[in-house]
Design a protein around this motif. Sequence first.
Motif, PDB file in Angstrom:
ATOM      1  N   ILE A   1       4.010   9.479 -24.315  1.00 58.92           N
ATOM      2  CA  ILE A   1       2.915   8.802 -23.854  1.00 58.92           C
ATOM      3  C   ILE A   1       3.005   7.271 -24.838  1.00 58.92           C
ATOM      4  CG2 ILE A   1       0.320   8.529 -23.121  1.00 58.92           C
ATOM      5  CD1 ILE A   1       1.968  11.021 -22.187  1.00 58.92           C
ATOM      6  N   ALA A   2       4.161   6.675 -24.430  1.00 58.40           N
ATOM      7  CA  ALA A   2       4.392   5.556 -25.181  1.00 58.40           C
ATOM      8  C   ALA A   2       4.178   4.381 -24.775  1.00 58.40           C
ATOM      9  CB  ALA A   2       6.075   5.304 -25.698  1.00 58.40           C
ATOM     10  N   ARG A   3       3.770   3.273 -25.514  1.00 57.52           N
ATOM     11  CA  ARG A   3       3.144   2.084 -25.143  1.00 57.52           C
ATOM     12  C   ARG A   3       3.943   1.534 -23.959  1.00 57.52           C
ATOM     13  NH1 ARG A   3      -1.481  -0.413 -24.288  1.00 57.52           N
ATOM     14  NH2 ARG A   3      -0.546  -0.497 -22.248  1.00 57.52           N
ATOM     15  N   GLU A   4       5.582   1.354 -24.385  1.00 61.95           N
ATOM     16  CA  GLU A   4       6.463   0.632 -23.777  1.00 61.95           C
ATOM     17  C   GLU A   4       6.751   1.610 -22.124  1.00 61.95           C
ATOM     18  OE1 GLU A   4       6.808   1.985 -26.419  1.00 61.95           O
ATOM     19  OE2 GLU A   4       8.852   3.006 -26.944  1.00 61.95           O
ATOM     20  N   ASP A   5       6.434   2.746 -22.390  1.00 64.62           N
ATOM     21  CA  ASP A   5       6.716   3.453 -21.202  1.00 64.62           C
ATOM     22  C   ASP A   5       5.739   3.250 -20.100  1.00 64.62           C
ATOM     23  OD1 ASP A   5       8.127   6.419 -22.517  1.00 64.62           O
ATOM     24  OD2 ASP A   5       9.074   4.718 -21.564  1.00 64.62           O
ATOM     25  N   LEU A   6       3.936   3.207 -20.927  1.00 65.36           N
ATOM     26  CA  LEU A   6       3.024   2.818 -19.927  1.00 65.36           C
ATOM     27  C   LEU A   6       3.151   1.467 -19.526  1.00 65.36           C
ATOM     28  CD1 LEU A   6       0.205   3.756 -19.121  1.00 65.36           C
ATOM     29  CD2 LEU A   6      -0.601   2.584 -21.439  1.00 65.36           C
ATOM     30  N   ASP A   7       3.583   0.547 -20.322  1.00 57.70           N
ATOM     31  CA  ASP A   7       3.734  -0.829 -19.610  1.00 57.70           C
ATOM     32  C   ASP A   7       4.676  -1.116 -18.111  1.00 57.70           C
ATOM     33  OD1 ASP A   7       3.780  -2.514 -22.731  1.00 57.70           O
ATOM     34  OD2 ASP A   7       2.242  -1.877 -21.233  1.00 57.70           O
ATOM     35  N   SER A   8       5.847  -0.402 -18.424  1.00 58.90           N
ATOM     36  CA  SER A   8       6.731  -0.223 -17.492  1.00 58.90           C
ATOM     37  C   SER A   8       6.473   0.430 -16.165  1.00 58.90           C
ATOM     38  CB  SER A   8       8.111   0.407 -17.764  1.00 58.90           C
ATOM     39  OG  SER A   8       8.088   1.875 -18.061  1.00 58.90           O
ATOM     40  N   GLU A   9       5.530   1.423 -16.407  1.00 56.48           N
ATOM     41  CA  GLU A   9       4.850   2.088 -15.193  1.00 56.48           C
ATOM     42  C   GLU A   9       3.967   1.723 -14.380  1.00 56.48           C
ATOM     43  OE1 GLU A   9       6.761   4.544 -14.284  1.00 56.48           O
ATOM     44  OE2 GLU A   9       5.802   5.841 -13.130  1.00 56.48           O
ATOM     45  N   MET A  10       3.315   0.759 -15.246  1.00 57.31           N
ATOM     46  CA  MET A  10       1.856   0.303 -14.874  1.00 57.31           C
ATOM     47  C   MET A  10       2.115  -0.459 -13.415  1.00 57.31           C
ATOM     48  SD  MET A  10      -1.279   0.171 -15.210  1.00 57.31           S
ATOM     49  CE  MET A  10      -1.366   0.626 -17.070  1.00 57.31           C
ATOM     50  N   THR A  11       3.108  -1.224 -13.238  1.00 53.48           N
ATOM     51  CA  THR A  11       3.187  -1.766 -11.800  1.00 53.48           C
ATOM     52  C   THR A  11       3.588  -1.008 -10.961  1.00 53.48           C
ATOM     53  OG1 THR A  11       4.180  -3.704 -13.287  1.00 53.48           O
ATOM     54  CG2 THR A  11       4.599  -3.620 -10.681  1.00 53.48           C
ATOM     55  N   VAL A  12       4.341   0.258 -11.259  1.00 56.66           N
ATOM     56  CA  VAL A  12       4.478   1.413 -10.192  1.00 56.66           C
ATOM     57  C   VAL A  12       3.236   1.717  -9.744  1.00 56.66           C
ATOM     58  CG1 VAL A  12       5.703   3.519  -9.859  1.00 56.66           C
ATOM     59  CG2 VAL A  12       6.933   1.670 -11.050  1.00 56.66           C
ATOM     60  N   VAL A  13       2.316   2.158 -10.537  1.00 53.17           N
ATOM     61  CA  VAL A  13       0.748   2.920 -10.426  1.00 53.17           C
ATOM     62  C   VAL A  13       0.056   1.786  -9.628  1.00 53.17           C
ATOM     63  CG1 VAL A  13      -1.129   3.729 -11.412  1.00 53.17           C
ATOM     64  CG2 VAL A  13       1.048   4.325 -12.303  1.00 53.17           C
ATOM     65  N   ARG A  14       0.296   0.461  -9.842  1.00 52.96           N
ATOM     66  CA  ARG A  14      -0.534  -0.506  -9.366  1.00 52.96           C
ATOM     67  C   ARG A  14      -0.174  -0.578  -7.706  1.00 52.96           C
ATOM     68  NH1 ARG A  14      -0.676  -3.913 -13.914  1.00 52.96           N
ATOM     69  NH2 ARG A  14       1.029  -4.947 -13.275  1.00 52.96           N
ATOM     70  N   ASN A  15       1.340  -0.567  -7.625  1.00 56.18           N
ATOM     71  CA  ASN A  15       2.105  -0.419  -6.493  1.00 56.18           C
ATOM     72  C   ASN A  15       1.435   0.548  -5.204  1.00 56.18           C
ATOM     73  OD1 ASN A  15       5.535  -0.432  -5.133  1.00 56.18           O
ATOM     74  ND2 ASN A  15       3.790  -1.419  -4.473  1.00 56.18           N
ATOM     75  N   GLU A  16       1.523   1.670  -6.046  1.00 58.37           N
ATOM     76  CA  GLU A  16       0.818   3.162  -5.272  1.00 58.37           C
ATOM     77  C   GLU A  16      -0.682   2.854  -4.950  1.00 58.37           C
ATOM     78  OE1 GLU A  16       1.253   6.531  -7.550  1.00 58.37           O
ATOM     79  OE2 GLU A  16       0.692   7.989  -5.899  1.00 58.37           O
ATOM     80  N   MET A  17      -1.205   2.128  -5.807  1.00 60.81           N
ATOM     81  CA  MET A  17      -2.807   2.004  -5.499  1.00 60.81           C
ATOM     82  C   MET A  17      -2.832   0.986  -4.492  1.00 60.81           C
ATOM     83  SD  MET A  17      -5.370   0.317  -8.156  1.00 60.81           S
ATOM     84  CE  MET A  17      -5.394   1.575  -9.555  1.00 60.81           C
ATOM     85  N   GLU A  18      -2.173  -0.095  -4.365  1.00 63.53           N
ATOM     86  CA  GLU A  18      -1.984  -1.030  -3.462  1.00 63.53           C
ATOM     87  C   GLU A  18      -1.367  -0.606  -2.027  1.00 63.53           C
ATOM     88  OE1 GLU A  18      -1.187  -4.553  -6.566  1.00 63.53           O
ATOM     89  OE2 GLU A  18       0.312  -3.820  -5.453  1.00 63.53           O
ATOM     90  N   SER A  19      -0.420   0.435  -1.873  1.00 65.15           N
ATOM     91  CA  SER A  19      -0.105   1.151  -0.949  1.00 65.15           C
ATOM     92  C   SER A  19      -1.184   1.682  -0.157  1.00 65.15           C
ATOM     93  CB  SER A  19       1.065   2.030  -1.285  1.00 65.15           C
ATOM     94  OG  SER A  19       1.567   2.469   0.020  1.00 65.15           O
ATOM     95  N   GLY A  20      -2.194   2.490  -1.063  1.00 71.17           N
ATOM     96  CA  GLY A  20      -3.171   3.043  -0.511  1.00 71.17           C
ATOM     97  C   GLY A  20      -4.144   2.191   0.161  1.00 71.17           C
ATOM     98  N   GLU A  21      -4.419   0.921  -0.373  1.00 68.35           N
ATOM     99  CA  GLU A  21      -5.395  -0.003  -0.192  1.00 68.35           C
ATOM    100  C   GLU A  21      -5.025  -0.453   1.371  1.00 68.35           C
ATOM    101  OE1 GLU A  21      -6.835  -1.230  -4.597  1.00 68.35           O
ATOM    102  OE2 GLU A  21      -5.581  -2.723  -3.212  1.00 68.35           O
ATOM    103  N   ASN A  22      -3.630  -0.751   1.732  1.00 65.56           N
ATOM    104  CA  ASN A  22      -3.160  -0.745   2.882  1.00 65.56           C
ATOM    105  C   ASN A  22      -3.802  -0.177   4.097  1.00 65.56           C
ATOM    106  OD1 ASN A  22      -1.647  -3.233   2.094  1.00 65.56           O
ATOM    107  ND2 ASN A  22       0.229  -2.398   2.821  1.00 65.56           N
TER     108      ASN A  22
END
Length: 934
Positions: free
Chosen positions: A153-174
């Motif tokens: 649960i490292a900060r750098e891993d969280l930062d790199s995964e954040m855009t992916v999670v937002r991408n998944e979130m936005e995909s649902g918002e479509n």
Amino acid sequence: MGFKLPRAWRLLAGVATGLGLWSSLPAWAATPPGVTQTSVVEGITEYQLNNGLRVLLAPDASKPTTTVNMTYLVGARDENYGQTGMAHLLEHMLFKGTSTTRNALGEFSRRGLQANGSTSSDRTNYFASFAADPDTLEWYLGWQADAMVNSLIAREDLDSEMTVVRNEMESGENSPFRVLMQKMQAAAYQWHNYGKSTIGARSDVENVDVAQLRAFYHQYYQPDNAVLIVAGKFDPDATLAAISEAFGKLPRPERKLPARYTEEPVQDGERAVTLRRTGGTPLVAAMYHIPAGASADFAAFDLATQILTDTPSGRLYGAMVPNELAASVFGFTFDQHDPGLVMFGAQLQPGMPQEKSLASLTDTLESLGEHPFTQAELDRARSQWLSAWEQTYSDPEKVGVALSEAIASGDWRLFFLQRDRVRDAKLTEVQRVAEAYLVRSNRTEGRYVPTEGPRRAPALGTPDLAAIFKDYKGDPDFRQAEAFDPTPLNIDNRTQRSTLDLPNGPVKLALLPKATRGERVQAELQLQFGDAESLKGLRLTSSVVGDLLTRGTNKLTRQEIRDRIDGLRATVSLAGGGTTVSASISAPGENLPAVVALLLDVLRNPSFPQPELDEYLRQSVTAVRSAMTEPTALASRALARHGNDWPADDIRYVPTFDESLKELGTVNRKDLVDFHKRFYGAGAISFSAVGDFDSAKVQKALKDGLAGWRQAPGYTRVSDPYREIKAAHQDIDTPDKANAFYIARMPLALRDNDPDFVPLYLANFLLGTSETSRLWNRVREKEGLSYNVRSSLSVSAYEPSASWTVYAIFAPQNRARLETAISEELARVLKEGFSAKEVKEGVAALLNYRRLARAQDDVLASTWVDYLDRGRSFEWSANVDRAISALSVEDVNAALRRHLKPDAFSSVTAGDFTKKDLGGKPAEAQAPAAAPAK
């Protein structure tokens, strides 16, 4: 990785004894120290370790695959203020790795595991399927134990995964439907966390505190809050010992999990939600609170929902679709640990009266006292429900996931108990629960209206599971199936290949009888006719004929056809277009001859009823109009049209969406009848079946069903020759869409018997198919730009014609970075080539995936039909395996450099690139675009 939609919308070797048969893991099986057996139901045995970990072993040697599910009893309902989305975010973070295993998805790919995770309100589930192998199973169990307590649960891993999670979130918002559903849930619940979206609030996810996220992980990811499920082919004793070794050393946590005591009060009046967004088609819907999944009333209500929403027999369909108040209807229950919801809805065509449609929907649901259910309706719904259950139960890869869902509802044995309750449900029970909960004051829909003296739904509570299961033993008729070795040689040796020489033409057969769990069989039937010249101007007509075959015959209505299929506990999928019509069948083996007879009658005698045609055309128009605002559909259609220089009357022509709408307006029943009379018939037919069936009886059904049918016009395959296509790029604007889509493609002059085919097959796997691929690592893992980025290679078996495709979903503001990353990775792989390590690991993983595919009965059935058409057998598959095994790094890189030409890619990008966060300018103005096509 993703969050779970409701059940109805989510539309899958080892050391064995002798025949590979195990009973229900008898009590005398050895248990390691610190492991206690607790319960046994129908071949599934539960154990518990001293640290609290529960273990379910579900051995089934009928398929040489193993599936492992790790279910943590934590989900969105456990999140506090400011923590929404944490459970789902942790699902992603565990794959980032531990100090000893970084990039777990990459490690899975190297070993040929099909693995992922999902999060719901009640649980988080990690699952993996792989070709049965004790070493792979032991490794994966070790990873699960490591990930349970040692994830960074490292900060750098969280930062790199954040855009992916937002991408998944936005995909649902479509999706207007998904957004509407979430907002209705939020309105339906005042206090319970079931009203919160599993993926979380954007602000909570983007601002998550890594220390708090780590604390959430350490609190809930512990052995006493988890259930491990192993299903499929494995040695139970050895596996139990491996589990004890991997997990037994983990200490039982000293902390106590917080009590869950929030109860949603009985709703006391209608609630309303209105959603306004760009694109899509109108929807109306209604939600009602219902009992928890473990409640005795839930099964009865599930049957009531099936009666109300079935097509075409359902109450909602009958009230709305023929009266042009809906294009289609739907409904599903939320089977949850605490009292949940049922959702009913309808999709409308633009112009349909929305208020009148909503009134028709709610009036139909809330007038069951005046119009009670019938026994025939209940029998039909019960047959459909049990057929779906049997299909899940017959597949060990699905059983683990189903048990995980039952665990989320309270206990894994609910999977069997719900079946028993459905079997035993009485009409009075189904009527009672439907009338009790489908009431006005319990409704959430499009408006709020105060009401005096409202009728309230009964109070809801959580069932006492200990009392429910005190003496429960499950089905006494349970039995295991035989083991089957899916090597190409054994598949060929076990398959009965022959030709039925009938007076009206031959039938090519590939029949593979073998015992299966649930005694089911997978089958494929294919008819071919005509050629490119005879089908000129008939592209749409050929497809509509195929789509309408099951809408009625000269003796059976659409509902009667559906009832016969349901009564045979089967599923049949028919698809037609161009020169081919094909059917996929799943059924109990004893019923396959009857299903074949029914299917041939449907193929020979369709009546194309005008009301069914009218409904089909309304639904098709609605689907096309919806696609006209979706980035993925628009980009894919535009790229398919680029370089497609066939005349408009050729069946290979790809129309625009506007042309599709215009063509749908010209469809008429006479043309359909004439097409069927002219082209459908015997002459070029193939049939395959894999599973538990009687070959002689099936062949007799084919002979009887085809006897006397006219012979179809001679079949000639429609060619798809290689064509040089000038590279080009196109942008498509899709206003108000949170997600964008990128797709690029280049043509190749390549056939699958070319010496370069196998090295390119592996090269594509290493470039963009696996979770260790170059595109995945750069675009998703390193830069976090896309939830899904892939490449695919399509190669003809008939002529030197192929294509290489790259695609990705992404946030519009990341367009320039995404295109640059893809372009740079293509250039880098050409310059540097793949490494010897990449090739070695890719060969091993690809061979594992191929072995896993050959273990699926439906894959075998469909592949046999293809091989019958191509004059091949599974020796071809074995030859490909041998060629893959022999590949060197020099072979792969040389083939890659001969064929991959980044400048030859044409690309299309669709999205809203003029949003405020882009400064009100197109994305191209922010940074130079660098798509492969350029």
